[in-house]
Design a protein around this motif. Sequence first.
Motif, PDB file in Angstrom:
ATOM      1  N   GLY A 305       2.258 -25.156 -12.445  1.00 33.73           N
ATOM      2  CA  GLY A 305       2.536 -24.303 -13.598  1.00 33.73           C
ATOM      3  C   GLY A 305       1.912 -24.846 -14.867  1.00 33.73           C
ATOM      4  N   GLY A 309      -0.742 -22.403 -16.517  1.00 29.54           N
ATOM      5  CA  GLY A 309      -0.340 -21.886 -17.820  1.00 29.54           C
ATOM      6  C   GLY A 309      -1.221 -22.380 -18.949  1.00 29.54           C
ATOM      7  N   ILE A 343       3.650 -17.181 -14.139  1.00 32.10           N
ATOM      8  CA  ILE A 343       3.212 -18.470 -14.673  1.00 32.10           C
ATOM      9  C   ILE A 343       2.067 -18.275 -15.655  1.00 32.10           C
ATOM     10  CG2 ILE A 343       2.104 -20.651 -14.058  1.00 32.10           C
ATOM     11  CD1 ILE A 343       3.716 -20.656 -11.500  1.00 32.10           C
ATOM     12  N   LEU A 344       1.099 -17.464 -15.273  1.00 30.15           N
ATOM     13  CA  LEU A 344      -0.040 -17.220 -16.158  1.00 30.15           C
ATOM     14  C   LEU A 344       0.392 -16.525 -17.447  1.00 30.15           C
ATOM     15  CD1 LEU A 344      -2.625 -16.004 -13.486  1.00 30.15           C
ATOM     16  CD2 LEU A 344      -2.410 -18.293 -14.481  1.00 30.15           C
ATOM     17  N   MET A 346       2.781 -17.191 -19.231  1.00 27.38           N
ATOM     18  CA  MET A 346       3.284 -18.156 -20.200  1.00 27.38           C
ATOM     19  C   MET A 346       2.229 -18.530 -21.240  1.00 27.38           C
ATOM     20  SD  MET A 346       6.395 -18.504 -19.422  1.00 27.38           S
ATOM     21  CE  MET A 346       6.462 -16.867 -18.707  1.00 27.38           C
ATOM     22  N   GLY A 406       1.544 -22.783 -23.614  1.00 27.89           N
ATOM     23  CA  GLY A 406       1.534 -22.049 -22.359  1.00 27.89           C
ATOM     24  C   GLY A 406       1.692 -22.969 -21.162  1.00 27.89           C
ATOM     25  N   GLY A 410       4.547 -22.663 -18.417  1.00 25.08           N
ATOM     26  CA  GLY A 410       4.184 -22.564 -17.012  1.00 25.08           C
ATOM     27  C   GLY A 410       4.835 -23.640 -16.176  1.00 25.08           C
ATOM     28  N   SER A 431       2.125  -8.363 -19.079  1.00 25.06           N
ATOM     29  CA  SER A 431       2.730  -9.691 -19.177  1.00 25.06           C
ATOM     30  C   SER A 431       3.662  -9.644 -20.383  1.00 25.06           C
ATOM     31  CB  SER A 431       1.665 -10.778 -19.314  1.00 25.06           C
ATOM     32  OG  SER A 431       0.863 -10.566 -20.457  1.00 25.06           O
ATOM     33  N   TYR A 452      12.088 -16.136 -15.653  1.00 21.67           N
ATOM     34  CA  TYR A 452      10.962 -15.639 -16.453  1.00 21.67           C
ATOM     35  C   TYR A 452      11.320 -15.604 -17.940  1.00 21.67           C
ATOM     36  CZ  TYR A 452       7.239 -12.637 -18.184  1.00 21.67           C
ATOM     37  OH  TYR A 452       6.182 -12.144 -18.891  1.00 21.67           O
ATOM     38  N   GLY A 455      11.301 -19.054 -19.267  1.00 25.51           N
ATOM     39  CA  GLY A 455       9.940 -19.531 -19.457  1.00 25.51           C
ATOM     40  C   GLY A 455       9.325 -19.019 -20.744  1.00 25.51           C
TER      41      GLY A 455
END
Length: 494
Positions: A305, A309, A343-344, A346, A406, A410, A431, A452, A455
């Motif tokens: 992550g 991220g 994850i992305l 983030m 990020g 992540g 997103s 989520y 995060g």
Amino acid sequence: MSDRSGPGTAPRPEDTARALLPLVGGAANVTSVANCISRLRLGLADRSRVRDADVRALPGVLGVVEDDTYQVVVGPQAVNAVAAAFGRLVEEKGGGETGQAGQTDTAEELAERGAAIRAANKRRNATPFKLFLRRIANIFVPLIPALIACGIIAGVTGLLRNLGWMEGALPALTAISSGFMSLITVFVGMNAAKEFGGTPVLGGAVAAIIPFAGVADVQVFGTALSPGQGGVLGALGAAVLCAYVERRVRRHMPGTLDVLLTPTIAVLVAGLATVFGLMLAAGALSEAIGAGADWLLGTAGAFAGLVLGGLFLPLVMLGLHQALIPIHTTLIDLEGYTTLLPILSMAGAGQVGAALAVYRRLRHDAGIRATVRSALPAGLLGVGEPLIYGVTLPLGRPFITACAGGAVGGAFVGLMGQLWATTGSTAIGPSGWALFPLVQGSAGIGPAVAVYGGGLVVGYIAGFVLTALFGFPKGAVQAAEAVEEAVAPGSTPG
């Protein structure tokens, strides 16, 4: 300090379009006008006629990106209206405006110059990797609206099922949400064939073999095939092969037989290769991708992550994120959701936090603060380009600290997946806050939403704190504020 426009209302789309047209060489220099979610995409006959510095300084313009088209970033709120106004101006002015005094090129001369420049740009940008990414985007991006719609309906259906509500409507909702995914290989095949120079319906025909229930009766090396085996990767390979065979056969086929034999040979050859080879190979690759994602997030979730991220914003800037679309689609096909997208996402959270820190620290820079205010709603909904090109990237260090924020977000999502519950998205595209309706996970919707949301909060905080601490050169903010205060009305110069 920034030279962005100061506080007040944003420029009208018509004003932006009218000011932009002469800066890109006038109507005679514009060959096409289109837009995406935040960029005005212009085809230009002569790139040398564009006044880049003036375009970038234009109020309402957040940045410029060069690819096969000239892309002017104006933000998601304005892009549709600006594109419409710009298109109307081009049509009204036709070929009568060149945008530069004293130039009276004929249409033929302009076309020749434009062709030469386009050829040079194409050679410069036509690396194999860039061409591959562009083709991947052209195949999968048109499918995203349907993926989003069906993903949201699937999420609502799952929530209703868990609550025991509207049970009579659940079969219909399931059919609506699942129908597209059951035939997504056909759409991938059609788009892939078109992209590689074949007939779209022939690509769809060979890709339709993959979900066909009758393939269960086919034995390959003593093993029966399974409907859907190979998924979108198999469909991609089948359609590309079909387009290749079609082009080769058509070169040598007499015109009287072409309409009958060329499509027949193309479908037969590509179909046999799909049944007896591609479905097995693509199926093994799809399973490896799924197993690899599960292993990565299960054994090294926090580290994975952190890396994903942290690197996603640079990938978006370079266009490399398009290479992940087939992986997302494969994971959705295998598991019902992609664990990579949350994850992305983030990366966007880190950037929102960085922008808030910029807003707080540069309190005397009215232009930057106005840009943050206008771009922040889009950033919260996962559209990061206005903040990238309008705030963090021009300032330098805040872009780096946004990436770091990020990475922290992540790492949090990855760690929660490793210790508690994995979090995924049932579709690709949105997103930020817009991803919540699509969130699903190994422990159900509730834990997935909690992870989520947690995060996002972690990414906001990390981006804000890291930017506040490390996003500005030491003493630069204080020096700039002292200058602002010294020249402010009512101040007494010392």
